[in-house]
Design an enzyme around this catalytic site. Structure first.
Site, PDB file in Angstrom:
ATOM      1  N   ARG A  53       0.936  -1.026   0.121  1.00 21.21           N
ATOM      2  CA  ARG A  53       0.004  -0.328  -0.161  1.00 21.21           C
ATOM      3  C   ARG A  53       0.683   1.001  -0.089  1.00 21.21           C
ATOM      4  O   ARG A  53       0.381   2.690  -0.191  1.00 21.21           O
ATOM      5  CB  ARG A  53      -1.356   0.465   1.002  1.00 21.21           C
ATOM      6  CG  ARG A  53      -1.944   0.896   1.682  1.00 21.21           C
ATOM      7  CD  ARG A  53      -3.151   1.743   2.316  1.00 21.21           C
ATOM      8  NE  ARG A  53      -3.058   0.563   3.626  1.00 21.21           N
ATOM      9  CZ  ARG A  53      -2.752   0.619   4.252  1.00 21.21           C
ATOM     10  NH1 ARG A  53      -1.069   1.658   4.677  1.00 21.21           N
ATOM     11  NH2 ARG A  53      -2.630  -0.490   5.830  1.00 21.21           N
ATOM     12  N   TYR A 106     -15.916  17.176 -14.234  1.00 25.99           N
ATOM     13  CA  TYR A 106     -16.828  16.125 -14.162  1.00 25.99           C
ATOM     14  C   TYR A 106     -17.644  15.553 -13.178  1.00 25.99           C
ATOM     15  O   TYR A 106     -17.144  15.488 -11.508  1.00 25.99           O
ATOM     16  CB  TYR A 106     -15.131  14.504 -13.852  1.00 25.99           C
ATOM     17  CG  TYR A 106     -15.379  12.842 -14.076  1.00 25.99           C
ATOM     18  CD1 TYR A 106     -16.011  12.860 -15.590  1.00 25.99           C
ATOM     19  CD2 TYR A 106     -15.952  12.649 -12.886  1.00 25.99           C
ATOM     20  CE1 TYR A 106     -16.401  11.125 -15.331  1.00 25.99           C
ATOM     21  CE2 TYR A 106     -15.648  11.977 -13.091  1.00 25.99           C
ATOM     22  CZ  TYR A 106     -16.265  10.807 -14.051  1.00 25.99           C
ATOM     23  OH  TYR A 106     -16.488   9.280 -13.640  1.00 25.99           O
ATOM     24  N   ASP A 178      -7.474  18.804 -14.107  1.00 29.44           N
ATOM     25  CA  ASP A 178      -7.258  17.727 -14.287  1.00 29.44           C
ATOM     26  C   ASP A 178      -7.223  17.814 -16.046  1.00 29.44           C
ATOM     27  O   ASP A 178      -7.803  18.335 -16.813  1.00 29.44           O
ATOM     28  CB  ASP A 178      -8.926  16.895 -14.003  1.00 29.44           C
ATOM     29  CG  ASP A 178      -9.691  16.312 -14.509  1.00 29.44           C
ATOM     30  OD1 ASP A 178      -8.186  15.280 -15.385  1.00 29.44           O
ATOM     31  OD2 ASP A 178     -10.382  15.603 -13.689  1.00 29.44           O
ATOM     32  N   LYS A 203      -8.612   6.270 -18.830  1.00 28.04           N
ATOM     33  CA  LYS A 203      -8.868   7.011 -19.841  1.00 28.04           C
ATOM     34  C   LYS A 203      -7.325   6.490 -20.596  1.00 28.04           C
ATOM     35  O   LYS A 203      -6.981   5.785 -21.248  1.00 28.04           O
ATOM     36  CB  LYS A 203      -9.864   8.705 -20.125  1.00 28.04           C
ATOM     37  CG  LYS A 203     -10.382   8.432 -18.724  1.00 28.04           C
ATOM     38  CD  LYS A 203     -11.704   8.051 -19.181  1.00 28.04           C
ATOM     39  CE  LYS A 203     -12.591   7.994 -17.629  1.00 28.04           C
ATOM     40  NZ  LYS A 203     -13.062   8.837 -17.568  1.00 28.04           N
TER      41      LYS A 203
END
Ligand code: PLP
Length: 392
Positions: A53, A106, A178, A203
């Protein structure tokens, strides 16, 4: 004549990321390290990696490559784009700090900021940052974070990253951009004045519609460290398998984007000439109100566009029914062409009044142009437009 370079370019490094790093067997493609934990040689020495992690060699390979592509000091790789935004907000925002974010950001970003605001974690003002007057007015008051998303979804409004960054810095804010829609190949917000870039690697970066992931790249090592600390503390970091797949997808990004853009140019040309189309929203068109700004801050106009049909929702149905190589689906940036109907899909959560106020008509369609052979795409779209134009 080819320019002589001492070092390979960032793009070549993306194609070759981690290649030849295997010292045990000499594998060309880098090995994947799924192990959750790493051996301590003794209680007196910390190994380079201890628990996945916190850090994982496969994820580190991806973060180095992304940092290089976005011209940042480093990157933090997360399990989703929203994970990247969450880590950034939690790391950089003080108690009840003020965020200025785009009105048409978004939907998941809007929901996150709105929900955190409703719990009084932060104060958010949603404004149209593509409008310089609105941006200036919003930044007359101090802010801690200004969040930019450009081009916007689905109307492809362009925000001036350099101008808004300057206003934001005067207001004392950190600028987070972004950059999902452009990818690092077409726009580098850190070079334009932004401090932090976030991506949904789901994406274009992975590019094959088979991994959900995210990344944060910052211009300062201190921000990278702080955001990485919070990504670990909140449990947002990405797994090794997803990192490995994303690294594989990223190798072809330069080739993919070139085909995406060439196909898009041909598609836009078809759409603007067809009588079934009322409007086309694409920053590459000279008629786009911010065409010059897009040309200045982007190195290409990308492969996302939206268009409005004449003939309302019935024309939309006729257009969609019978498509052969374009899927009706949300998301974008994959090898396959995807069509979305914002009113019933990506923006269905908005009220009809809010959609109308945002300029999202019921006959608006968004297209993410894929890398299929262009003749097949054009044939499919021509048939769809002819169906749409046919009287019901
Ligand atoms: C998809 C997307 C996100 C969210 O990313 P996930 O990977 O789905 O969490 C954020 N911003 C933009 C612009 C997106 O397209």
């Amino acid at each position: 004549m080819h320019e002589h370079r001492d070092e390979p370019s960032a793009l070549t490094n993306a194609v070759r990321a981690g290649l030849d790093s295997d010292t045990q067997y000499g594998s060309v493609v880098p090995p994947l390290y799924p192990s959750t934990n790493y051996r301590f040689a003794s209680i007196d020495e910390r190994p380079g990696f201890d628990y996945s992690r916190s850090a994982n060699p496969t994820r580190t390979m991806l973060s180095r490559t992304l940092a290089q592509l976005e011209h940042g000091a480093g990157a933090v790789v997360t399990g989703s784009g929203l994970g990247a935004i969450t880590a950034t907000v939690e790391a950089l925002l003080g108690p009840r700090g003020r965020i200025v974010a785009p009105l048409d950001c978004y939907g998941g970003t809007w929901r996150l900021l709105d929900h955190l605001a409703s719990k009084e974690r932060l104060v958010v003002d949603f404004v149209d940052l593509s409008d310089p007057d609105q941006a200036r007015r919003a930044l007359e008051k101090p802010a801690e974070i200004v969040f930019i998303e450009t081009p916007s979804n689905p109307l492809m409004h362009i925000t001036d990253i350099a101008a808004v960054s300057e206003l934001a810095h005067q207001a004392g804010a950190i600028v987070v951009a972004d950059n999902t829609f452009c990818s690092p190949l077409l726009q580098n917000p850190l070079d334009l004045g932004a401090d932090v870039v976030v991506h949904s690697t789901t994406k274009f970066i992975n590019g094959h519609s088979d991994v959900v992931g995210g990344a944060v790249i910052a211009s300062s090592a201190e921000h990278v460290e702080l955001i990485g600390h919070w990504a670990n503390a909140l449990g947002l970091t990405a797994g090794a398998w997803d990192s490995w797949l994303t690294l594989r997808g990223l190798r072809t990004i330069d080739a993919r984007i070139r085909v995406h853009q060439a196909n898009t140019a041909a598609v836009v040309d078809l759409l603007v000439k067809h009588p079934a189309v009322r409007a086309v929203h694409y920053p590459g068109l000279t008629e786009h109100p911010q065409h010059e700004l897009a040309a200045r801050q982007q190195s290409g106009f990308g492969s996302l566009l939206s268009f409005e049909l004449t003939g309302g929702i019935d024309a939309v149905r006729r257009f969609i029914d019978g498509l052969r190589c374009i899927d009706l689906a949300e998301s974008l940036g994959g090898t396959e062409s995807l069509l979305a109907h914002p009113a019933t899909m990506t923006h269905a959560g908005m009220t009809p009044q809010a959609r109308a106020a945002a300029g999202l008509s019921d006959d608006l369609l968004r297209l993410s142009v894929g890398i299929e052979p262009v003749d097949d795409l054009l044939a499919d779209l021509t048939a769809a437009l002819d169906r749409a134009a046919r009287a019901a």
